[in-house]
Structures are given as C-alpha cells and as structure tokens.
Design a protein around this motif. Sequence first.
Motif, PDB file in Angstrom:
ATOM      1  N   LEU A   1     -35.534  32.310 -10.604  1.00 16.07           N
ATOM      2  CA  LEU A   1     -35.659  33.670 -10.057  1.00 16.07           C
ATOM      3  C   LEU A   1     -36.635  34.502 -10.880  1.00 16.07           C
ATOM      4  O   LEU A   1     -37.512  35.189 -10.326  1.00 16.07           O
ATOM      5  N   GLN A   2     -36.499  34.458 -12.204  1.00 13.47           N
ATOM      6  CA  GLN A   2     -37.369  35.261 -13.063  1.00 13.47           C
ATOM      7  C   GLN A   2     -38.824  34.828 -12.933  1.00 13.47           C
ATOM      8  O   GLN A   2     -39.734  35.668 -12.929  1.00 13.47           O
ATOM      9  N   ALA A   3     -39.046  33.526 -12.799  1.00 11.56           N
ATOM     10  CA  ALA A   3     -40.416  33.038 -12.639  1.00 11.56           C
ATOM     11  C   ALA A   3     -41.029  33.534 -11.332  1.00 11.56           C
ATOM     12  O   ALA A   3     -42.190  33.976 -11.290  1.00 11.56           O
ATOM     13  N   VAL A   4     -40.257  33.479 -10.247  1.00 12.82           N
ATOM     14  CA  VAL A   4     -40.758  33.936  -8.946  1.00 12.82           C
ATOM     15  C   VAL A   4     -41.000  35.444  -8.960  1.00 12.82           C
ATOM     16  O   VAL A   4     -42.013  35.935  -8.449  1.00 12.82           O
ATOM     17  N   LEU A   5     -40.070  36.206  -9.563  1.00 15.44           N
ATOM     18  CA  LEU A   5     -40.256  37.663  -9.659  1.00 15.44           C
ATOM     19  C   LEU A   5     -41.525  38.000 -10.438  1.00 15.44           C
ATOM     20  O   LEU A   5     -42.291  38.889 -10.041  1.00 15.44           O
ATOM     21  N   ALA A   6     -41.740  37.315 -11.539  1.00 17.99           N
ATOM     22  CA  ALA A   6     -42.932  37.571 -12.343  1.00 17.99           C
ATOM     23  C   ALA A   6     -44.200  37.269 -11.541  1.00 17.99           C
ATOM     24  O   ALA A   6     -45.198  38.008 -11.613  1.00 17.99           O
ATOM     25  N   ARG A   7     -44.165  36.181 -10.774  1.00 17.66           N
ATOM     26  CA  ARG A   7     -45.333  35.815  -9.967  1.00 17.66           C
ATOM     27  C   ARG A   7     -45.607  36.843  -8.891  1.00 17.66           C
ATOM     28  O   ARG A   7     -46.764  37.221  -8.641  1.00 17.66           O
ATOM     29  N   ILE A   8     -44.560  37.314  -8.228  1.00 11.20           N
ATOM     30  CA  ILE A   8     -44.735  38.316  -7.167  1.00 11.20           C
ATOM     31  C   ILE A   8     -45.306  39.609  -7.736  1.00 11.20           C
ATOM     32  O   ILE A   8     -46.239  40.201  -7.172  1.00 11.20           O
TER      33      ILE A   8
ATOM     34  N   ALA B   1     -42.355  40.742   2.200  1.00 13.45           N
ATOM     35  CA  ALA B   1     -41.342  39.930   2.887  1.00 13.45           C
ATOM     36  C   ALA B   1     -40.651  38.981   1.908  1.00 13.45           C
ATOM     37  O   ALA B   1     -39.425  38.809   1.939  1.00 13.45           O
ATOM     38  N   VAL B   2     -41.439  38.372   1.010  1.00 19.53           N
ATOM     39  CA  VAL B   2     -40.857  37.479   0.010  1.00 19.53           C
ATOM     40  C   VAL B   2     -39.968  38.272  -0.954  1.00 19.53           C
ATOM     41  O   VAL B   2     -38.862  37.834  -1.314  1.00 19.53           O
ATOM     42  N   ALA B   3     -40.447  39.448  -1.373  1.00 18.48           N
ATOM     43  CA  ALA B   3     -39.650  40.294  -2.278  1.00 18.48           C
ATOM     44  C   ALA B   3     -38.336  40.687  -1.621  1.00 18.48           C
ATOM     45  O   ALA B   3     -37.269  40.682  -2.263  1.00 18.48           O
TER      46      ALA B   3
ATOM     47  N   LEU C   1     -38.201  46.371 -12.379  1.00 19.26           N
ATOM     48  CA  LEU C   1     -39.662  46.479 -12.388  1.00 19.26           C
ATOM     49  C   LEU C   1     -40.224  46.197 -10.995  1.00 19.26           C
ATOM     50  O   LEU C   1     -41.221  46.808 -10.584  1.00 19.26           O
ATOM     51  N   LEU C   2     -39.581  45.280 -10.259  1.00 14.52           N
ATOM     52  CA  LEU C   2     -40.009  45.029  -8.878  1.00 14.52           C
ATOM     53  C   LEU C   2     -39.796  46.281  -8.026  1.00 14.52           C
ATOM     54  O   LEU C   2     -40.638  46.620  -7.182  1.00 14.52           O
ATOM     55  N   ALA C   3     -38.678  46.967  -8.240  1.00 19.12           N
ATOM     56  CA  ALA C   3     -38.407  48.206  -7.496  1.00 19.12           C
ATOM     57  C   ALA C   3     -39.420  49.283  -7.843  1.00 19.12           C
ATOM     58  O   ALA C   3     -39.771  50.118  -7.002  1.00 19.12           O
ATOM     59  N   MET C   4     -39.908  49.272  -9.080  1.00 17.02           N
ATOM     60  CA  MET C   4     -40.934  50.246  -9.465  1.00 17.02           C
ATOM     61  C   MET C   4     -42.256  49.931  -8.760  1.00 17.02           C
ATOM     62  O   MET C   4     -42.933  50.826  -8.249  1.00 17.02           O
ATOM     63  N   ASP C   5     -42.625  48.638  -8.722  1.00 16.72           N
ATOM     64  CA  ASP C   5     -43.896  48.252  -8.108  1.00 16.72           C
ATOM     65  C   ASP C   5     -43.838  48.306  -6.588  1.00 16.72           C
ATOM     66  O   ASP C   5     -44.797  48.736  -5.931  1.00 16.72           O
ATOM     67  N   MET C   6     -42.717  47.853  -6.024  1.00 15.73           N
ATOM     68  CA  MET C   6     -42.595  47.750  -4.556  1.00 15.73           C
ATOM     69  C   MET C   6     -41.276  48.380  -4.106  1.00 15.73           C
ATOM     70  O   MET C   6     -40.351  47.678  -3.678  1.00 15.73           O
ATOM     71  N   PRO C   7     -41.152  49.707  -4.211  1.00 14.21           N
ATOM     72  CA  PRO C   7     -39.861  50.359  -3.930  1.00 14.21           C
ATOM     73  C   PRO C   7     -39.363  50.162  -2.506  1.00 14.21           C
ATOM     74  O   PRO C   7     -38.165  50.106  -2.265  1.00 14.21           O
ATOM     75  N   SER C   8     -40.274  50.002  -1.568  1.00 11.08           N
ATOM     76  CA  SER C   8     -39.845  49.889  -0.167  1.00 11.08           C
ATOM     77  C   SER C   8     -39.131  48.573   0.120  1.00 11.08           C
ATOM     78  O   SER C   8     -38.436  48.449   1.140  1.00 11.08           O
TER      79      SER C   8
ATOM     80  N   GLN D   1     -34.400  56.286  -4.333  1.00  8.33           N
ATOM     81  CA  GLN D   1     -34.787  56.050  -5.725  1.00  8.33           C
ATOM     82  C   GLN D   1     -34.208  54.722  -6.197  1.00  8.33           C
ATOM     83  O   GLN D   1     -33.234  54.681  -6.944  1.00  8.33           O
ATOM     84  N   PRO D   2     -34.781  53.617  -5.768  1.00 10.62           N
ATOM     85  CA  PRO D   2     -34.195  52.307  -6.107  1.00 10.62           C
ATOM     86  C   PRO D   2     -34.145  52.026  -7.597  1.00 10.62           C
ATOM     87  O   PRO D   2     -33.202  51.399  -8.080  1.00 10.62           O
ATOM     88  N   VAL D   3     -35.149  52.497  -8.334  1.00  2.00           N
ATOM     89  CA  VAL D   3     -35.160  52.246  -9.782  1.00  2.00           C
ATOM     90  C   VAL D   3     -33.959  52.912 -10.442  1.00  2.00           C
ATOM     91  O   VAL D   3     -33.234  52.291 -11.240  1.00  2.00           O
ATOM     92  N   ILE D   4     -33.726  54.171 -10.103  1.00  6.82           N
ATOM     93  CA  ILE D   4     -32.585  54.897 -10.675  1.00  6.82           C
ATOM     94  C   ILE D   4     -31.276  54.223 -10.274  1.00  6.82           C
ATOM     95  O   ILE D   4     -30.351  54.083 -11.092  1.00  6.82           O
TER      96      ILE D   4
END
Length: 1203
Positions: A632-639, A672-674, A708-715, A724-727
């Motif tokens: 999971l962490q590897a895929v998240l980092a790649r995205i 879509a992947v996220a 961090l994914l929520a910060m980059d791609m909140p939608s 506010q997904p990050v919060i």
Amino acid sequence: MENCSAASTFLTDSLELELGTEWCKPPYFSCAVDNRGGGKHFSGESYLCSGALKRLILNLDPLPTNFEEDTLEIFGIQWVTETALVNSSRELFHLFRQQLYNLETLLQSSCDFGKVSTLHCKADNIRQQCVLFLHYVKVFIFRYLKVQNAESHVPVHPYEALEAQLPSVLIDELHGLLLYIGHLSELPSVNIGAFVNQNQIKLFPPSWHLLHLHLDIHWLVLEILYMLGEKLKQVVYGHQFMNLASDNLTNISLFEEHCETLLCDLISLSLNRYDKVRSSESLMSDQCPCLCIKELWVLLIHLLDHRSKWFVSESFWNWLNKLLKTLLEKSSDRRRSSMPVIQSRDPLGFSWWIITHVASFYKFDRHGVPDEMRKVESNWNFVEELLKKSISVQNSSFSISWLPFKGLANTMKSPLSMLEMVKTCCCDKQDQELYKSSSSYTIFLCILAKVVKKAMKSNGPHPWKQVKGRIYSKFHQKRMEELTEVGLQNFFSLFLLLAAVAEVEDVASHVLDLLNFLKPAFVTSQRALIWKGHMAFLLMYAQKNLDIGVLAEKFSCAFREKAKEFLVSKNEEMVQRQTIWTLLSIYIDGVQEVFETSYCLYPSHEKLLNDGFSMLLRACRESELRTVLSFLQAVLARIRSMHQQLCQELQRDNVDLFVQSSLSAKERHLAAVASALWRHFFSFLKSQRMSQVVPFSQLADAAADFTLLAMDMPSTAPSDFQPQPVISIIQLFGWDDIICPQVVARYLSHVLQNSTLCEALSHSGYVSFQALTVRSWIRCVLQMYIKNLSGPDDLLIDKNLEEAVEKEYMKQLVKLTRLLFNLSEVKSIFSKAQVEYLSISEDPKKALVRFFEAVGVTYGNVQTLSDKSAMVTKSLEYLGEVLKYIKPYLGKKVFSAGLQLTYGMMGILVKSWAQIFATSKAQKLLFRIIDCLLLPHAVLQQEKELPAPMLSAIQKSLPLYLQGMCIVCCQSQNPNAYLNQLLGNVIEQYIGRFLPASPYVSDLGQHPVLLALRNTATIPPISSLKKCIVQVIRKSYLEYKGSSPPPRLASILAFILQLFKETNTDIYEVELLLPGILKCLVLVSEPQVKRLATENLQYMVKACQVGSEEEPSSQLTSVFRQFIQDYGMRYYYQVYSILETVATLDQQVVIHLISTLTQSLKDSEQKWGLGRNIAQREAYSKLLSHLGQMGQDEMQRLENDNT
C-alpha cells in the motif's frame, strides 16, 4: 409461566417492537420449547429471543412497555412504582428471600401425578413474583435512579439522601442474595422431564422451578450490576460486606466474583455430564443438561466479550481458560475458598471437550439465532497449551507437524526474475560464460531471440510470422495436457521471450487461450507458477506502456476469489492458508511492480485494486499485514509522485490543448486509482485504529501517507471526510485520545515533517491545529510507559526509568518533540517567556516541564483581560482530558516509573499554571487534579497503607502542589471556600502520612509540607500556606479526646518545632498553637513530649519578643491569662512551673499576669473553703521570686492580706 403460549414477536435491528402483547412479559429461562413451529433453538420467552440481551448491551430500557402505571403489585403488596425501591429496598429483598424459602419448602412434598398440578402452579407463581421483582429493579435503575452530584453542598431532601444510598444498598442486598442461594452445582439433581396432562400442558415439579429460578437470579444479578455501572459511570461501594481480599465490595468486584462463581458452576455441571459419557461419544453428546444452561453460556459469551471490548476487563475465553488452568494444575490449595472444588478423572480430556462445545455457542447471535458465518473469537493460546500438555501426557504420540509443506526448498522463480531471464536472453551482448552457466534450453532461447530480432530488422515482420506459425503449431490441446511442471515453466519462458522481441499483445492473447487447455488437476497443483507467468506478462505490458486491461480483468477476478477463500479459511487450516497466501503474495508483489514500472496509469490499473484487498486485510495476521501494508505504501508513494509530475507539466507555459487534454485524462485516471485505495484500504486502517492487529509503525506510516494523498488530491477522499479531508484524518490518527501513543507520535512526526502540509494547516483558518497537536504531544509524553490503551495489561515492565520505555518509541518521541518546537505557536510561547528550549528538545520529559513553565510565565506577562481569557482557553486546550491520559497509572497495578512521571508533571503543572488555575475557567480542572492525585478514596482511609511507589511519588512532588494551590488561593478571581478546604485537606492528610515514626529522625526537615515553605523569595503568598498549615495542626493534630492526648504527639511537636526553626513565627500562629503546647505541658508526663513542648514554648516566647519592644505582646499575655484561668486551680503546680520557664525568657510577660495569678489563687482557696493553701502559696511565692521587685511587692501584699 410455561403455560402461556408466546405470540409471534420479533426484534428488529432498531429494537422497535412488533405489535403484540406477549413480549410485555419479562423474559425468563425456559426449556419447555415447542420446536414444531419454526424450529427455534431457544424459548420465545428467553433472554435471547426476547431481545433482552441486545437491549442490555445497547443500554436501552429493559422493558419499555412494563411498569408504566403509578403503582405495581409485588409479592401481593401494592407499591409506588417510582419510589418503592428507594423507600423499601430491604423489605422487598426480605420478601424475595421469603418467597425463595417457600419454594424450597415445596421440594419436601411428594410429587406424584395427583399433586403435580397443584405443586406446579404454586411453584410457578412464586417464580413469577421473584422474576418480576428483579426485572423491576432493572427498570428502576434505568428510568428512575438519579446520578447524585457528590460535590454539591446544597441541602438535599430526605428521599434524595436515601436515593444516594440505593446503589450501595443494592450491592449489599445482591451479595446477600447470592450468598443465600449458593452454587448451582449444590442444588439437588433435577429431572428435566415433565408430566403432560390431557390438555397437553407440561407440568414441572418444584425442583425444576427452583433450578430455573436460580438460573434467573444468577443472570439477572449480572444484568443489574452491569446496568448499575453503566448508569452511574463510577465505582459503587457496598457498606456491609467485603470481598475475599478484604476490600470493600463494589459493583465491579461483585460482578467479577459472581462471573467466576457462575462459570465454576457451569464447569461443574458440564463435568458431571462428561464423567458419564463414553470417550467415543464425547463429541456427539451435549454438555448442557438443560437448554437454559446452554442459553446461560451464550449470554455470558456475549456479555463478557462486549464488556472486554469497551472496558478494561477480561474476555469470555480469558475467564474460562483461567478456570480450566486451575483444573489442570490439580492443586486444590490454589483455589479460592468460595469456589466449589472441581475435580475430574480426566482434566485434559475434559478441557478439550468443553472448549470444543463452548466454541460452538459462538454461532448464536444476540437473538439466539444461529449464524454459521459469525466469527468465533480466537482461543489459540490456550489450545496451544493443551496441545503441549497432550504431547507430554501421551509421550509424544500426539504428533504435530510444524512443517507440513514439502518441496519448498525448490523455490519457483518470481515474475520479475522470469522477465529478467528473458531480458538476458534478448541482450545483444551475451555473457561469455553462457554455455557454462545456463541450460541448453536457455541457450536455445538466446539463439531464438537473436535470430528473430535479426530477421525482423532486415526483412520486416514476415520472418516473425514464420517463426510464430511454427512455434504456435507445436502447442495444441494434447501437448498442453502433457506438460509437466518444468515444461510449464519453459512454456512461459518461451512465450515471454517471443513477446519481448515481437508482438506482445498477440503472444499474450495466445498464451491465455493455450492455458485453457490445461487439465483442471494440473492447474490446481501448478496455480502458483501460472500466476507468476500471468504476472510476468502484466509487467511486460507495463514496461512497454501498454494498456493492461485485458490481462488485468481476468487476473484481478482470480485474485478476488482467492482473497475470499483466504477470508473464510480457518486459522487451523495451515496448509490451505499457506497455499492461498503464496498466490496472493505473487499478485501483491506483481501489482506493486506494475505500478512502479508504469509510466502512466490507465483505467485498467484501477481493476488491479478491487475489493479483494478489503477481504484480504480482514483475514491477515501480523506478518501478512506487513506485506500488504508495505505494498500500500509503495503504491501511495507512486501515485503521489505521478500526481506531482502531472501538476508540474500542467503548470508549464505554452501547453497546447491536446497535451492539456491528455494530462487531464491522466489526472482522472490517477484519481480513480486513488479512490480505489481509499475505498479498499483506508476503511480498514480506520477500523483498526484501536486494535493491536496492525503493527503500530505501519499503521502510523500508512495513515500519514493517506494524509499526504488527501493534501495532494483532496477530492479523492471519501465524502464523509469532506470538505477538509486532511483535518478529518489528523483527527482520527493524531488528535484522538483513544489511539495508542506509539501510533500518534509516529504519525504526527510524519505530518509535522511535511512543511507544506503544516503551513497549509496553520493558515487554513483551522486555528486549533497547533493547539491540538501540542495536546497530543503532551499525551504521548505522559503515556510513555503505557504499552496500549485497550488491553488489560497496559503497562510496561517496571524497570529502570530510562530502560522502561521502548527505544523505538523514545526515538519517535524525541523526533516529535523536536518538530513540535518548530511550530510558530510554540516558538511564540517560549519567546514571550524568554525561556531557552533548543537544548532540551532531545529529552521529552524536560521539554514538557519547560513548556509548562513557559506557558505559566507567558500568562503572567499578559496585560489585558481579553488576552488573559484567551490564554486560559488556549492553555486548557493544550491539556485536553489530561486526567484520562494518566488514569492507567493510577489503577490497581502499581507502576513506580509511571507514578513518578504522573505526579511530577502534574505538580509542575499546578505550580507553573497557578495563575491560570486561579481563573474560574480553569479551577474545575484543578479540583479534579487534586481529587484524583492527592485525595483519592484510598488516601482518605487513614488506616489503609498506600502503595510505596505512590507514596514516594507524592512525597517528591507534594511541595509543588502546595505552592501552586497556595498561589491559586491568594490570586483566585472569586474567593473559593472549597479551594481553601481542599488545601487544608491535602495538608491534613500528608502531614500525618509523612511524619517519622520517631521525633528523633534527623530528616524531618525533608517533610514535603515543610519543603513547600522554602524558597519564600520566589513564592510571595507563602505566609498564607503557613497559616493554613498552622490551622490544620491546631484542628487535627493538637485536639484532645477528653484527657487523652492526640496520637503521635511527640512527632507533631517535633514538626511544629521544625516549622518554627525554618520560618518566621507570627503572633497569629502563636495564638493558635500555644494553648495546645501549654496543654501538653500540663497534662502529659512523657519526658519526650515535655522536652519538645518546652522547646516550642521557648521559640514562641522569643518570637513574640521581636518587635514588641519593652511591652509584651497583648495576644501572648491573653493566651497565658486564659491558660491560668483554665488550669490554675487544678494544676497550679504545673502552671507555676511553666511560668517560671517563661519568666526566664521574658519577665515582663509574667509580671503582667500577676493580678490574674493572685486572683486565681484566691478563687482556688475560696472554692475549697479550707483557708489558706500553704502549698500553693509557697509554689506561687517561688514564681514571684523570679519577678524582681514587682514579685516581692506581690508577695508582701499576700502576707498582709487577712481575707
């Protein structure tokens, strides 16, 4: 009760009752089940089928349609529904026991067919009344019992006073009731069969009714105790009884003792059945003699497991295992005297038998409905112990195969290694050692690759078509059916090479068609190799930047099916699980390679992340979870990396519309992947926040990656996290007080390390981001000795303070502290307080101390009222529910390192924040801190010794609390009598607890109350603290009971003496203490007391001389004058002797008392009526002789007086 046919009712999930009347009857145990109408496993009137258990667990009204009238009839008497239990609890329980006795009396009647109907009706009527009463107790607790405010000083109504005592009365009465009925195993044997009359009505003997009433009582007592705890949210102490450990009986201790007793009884009943069963019939025979016993097992399973999930208590298996271990130990001396003696001819066989049967009860849900898919709680640890014992008992004939898998040494190649081999074969420059190191088949592949590439380069695609035709023609159905394992591996190697040098999509499609020719049995045995080959083609597609849709669709479906098999497989089926896991790990590793290799993502990539992962995560053990979460962490980092590249490309100048459209499409695919990751992975992480299934480090890391994914791609975040997904995520994993500190510290370190994220949150309008982060840091430091917050064993082993904290967690805490001190809000506090903090950020405990001090200093420097109010609010936000953080240290398990940390930090907080606690906003928290740490219930019991670690922690930190409370008392915005009372109570408790056994002990100066009076230069209100100390001594330590002196008088006199030596004595203090000192000199003859009292007298007289110039203090003279009036007649000799001592120190004081002394002499002589008292006059003359000329003149006047 059994005569009434229950109407068909049922309980929905929302617990709304279907229309019907029979459910209004209180539930009860009954084994008179008619299975002809639907095959129910339990009676319709049972606690399970009626929904009573579910209502208990969900904390709902036990009987919503009962006891609605103003009055009710119990035991043939009318009572007021809302007040009966308060006003007449003891009478009601007395009537209850009387009914029990009446039922027991019926057992003595002969039960032939002619009398059975009458006896059945009588016994049934008694049981109805008793069960109705216990249900009424439950309903009364739920509806009418009010939680009393213990701190309220408002006069209460007599009824409210009685109501406040009701919980304790109930504890006593329930305990007495349990003692009265005794153990289930002690009841006379009961024939479960019934008589059936001509109307087909079942009639039961009195012994049957007695057994079932006992079952009702045992279960309903547990329900009442559970409801009492839920209602009051605090421990309830009984007044009359103590438990087996000689502690006061509480609702919790009674609940646990009763659970243990009840389980012992159930084991005894099962043991009686086991001893009568043949070994060959063990599994076929039922362990329960009666259906109601089975229901009781099921009820206990649900209640104890529910209680263990939400409270710090043991699960059902833990309870049962503990008792079975006692049975296996064969040592009766270890059993508690209240437990029935359980002995078995075959304890090991019985243990296997009972856990096998009890495990089957887990299939029943809260309504008693069997659910084969319902999860059985793991009991593997105890089963493992039984396995070991079985091996030992049977001389190792009970074999356990720890390595059931054969042939694992011949490890198959991974998909990536298969591709690497193909690349090697296709390489233009071949290894010179190829012929030595490779097989003939590998050499053939190298030659084939070289020939095809050369031919295609010079003659176009025609040579390839020739090669393809020849090779394809060699593989047909028969040939595929004849393939061996090596042949299949070579098959994949060949076609992978062809795909690499020619048309990959054509080759892959043909391979899929050929694989359909394999025999099913061969596919099953070689599925791992087939999956590796399949994944190798997927990787090749990704490396060539082709759409993987065709391959992904089929492969992901196969993965989903295997994940589902893995989920439903049992832990005991090790071979099957290992086989499935091998396949799943091939898929997981391969998909990770696909994502890391792919240049861009297509919609088909989302197919690889289907709901198979949701099922897989729930079935994984720790080692397997590590693999999946690393993926999971590897895929998240790649995205995230691909998203950042896309953003950079979109921000470039002069991007034409076609490129911009292409980039937008790629971003949609990424989203879509996220979303698939959020859907299939994050929901699992969220559900495991409080469990220990997921390793702490990986849980924190994965949660941080999602943040961090929520910060980059909140939608892409779920809708319930918007806007506010990050919060929202930080609230779940960083600010929630129920999350383990190990997770919080690591998670927040990741968050604070990202400067972009911190900057965005600090300026997002969410003003509490930094304050809530500081609060979590404070909790992490305070809970550094806590292993987890949910398990029963939540404290680390008590070692050296530095060694007690796990090294990894301490490193994480240091890192978090360093990052936290870079927050602007924290920097501002230290800057305003002018406190250096950089040097201490490597030590979290010192850092927290410095932070508390800095907040206190900053508040003291604030000038305006509005700023002060805001600062108080912010400070309380920093602390949060601080008492909850330290609560685990204050439990029954004493842990010195945790207690030292708790008392030390809270003491620094009270002293440093004294001005903050002086405000009305913060005083409530101060009261709770003092009550919880310094004045808990155990402290108020003077006869009870506190644990040594706790006493040591209090001794070291008490000066801080006293100094802080003193400042609060002096600076409080509103004078608070309760606060002054608290200060007095603390001083009263701990002066005595820390007094040395002997007044000669040299370290009396280290008494914490005296230590609090030092450093007077830095604590201006110290005089008020001393004043309070003196008042407490006068009130609590110098009071005589009649003529009996107070206990430990010598030690308290030594304490007073040390107090005078270390501080300046005020005349007010002399007025309070001198009468008691003089009383000691008069009434106590013990030399040690007289010596210490005399020294105190001397110090006081000397202290009064200072500032009084030539005239003695009027207050001092007043004290002595009262002393003469009180004791001059009866104890004239002692009075004159004491005044002689005073005269040597200050002659003027005694001179001013001459008139009082003379008048006392005359009054004494007149009272006795015997003329002049020669002895008294001589003693008085001796005193006067020390007073110079004034004394001589008075002696002359006495001689000349003829009265």
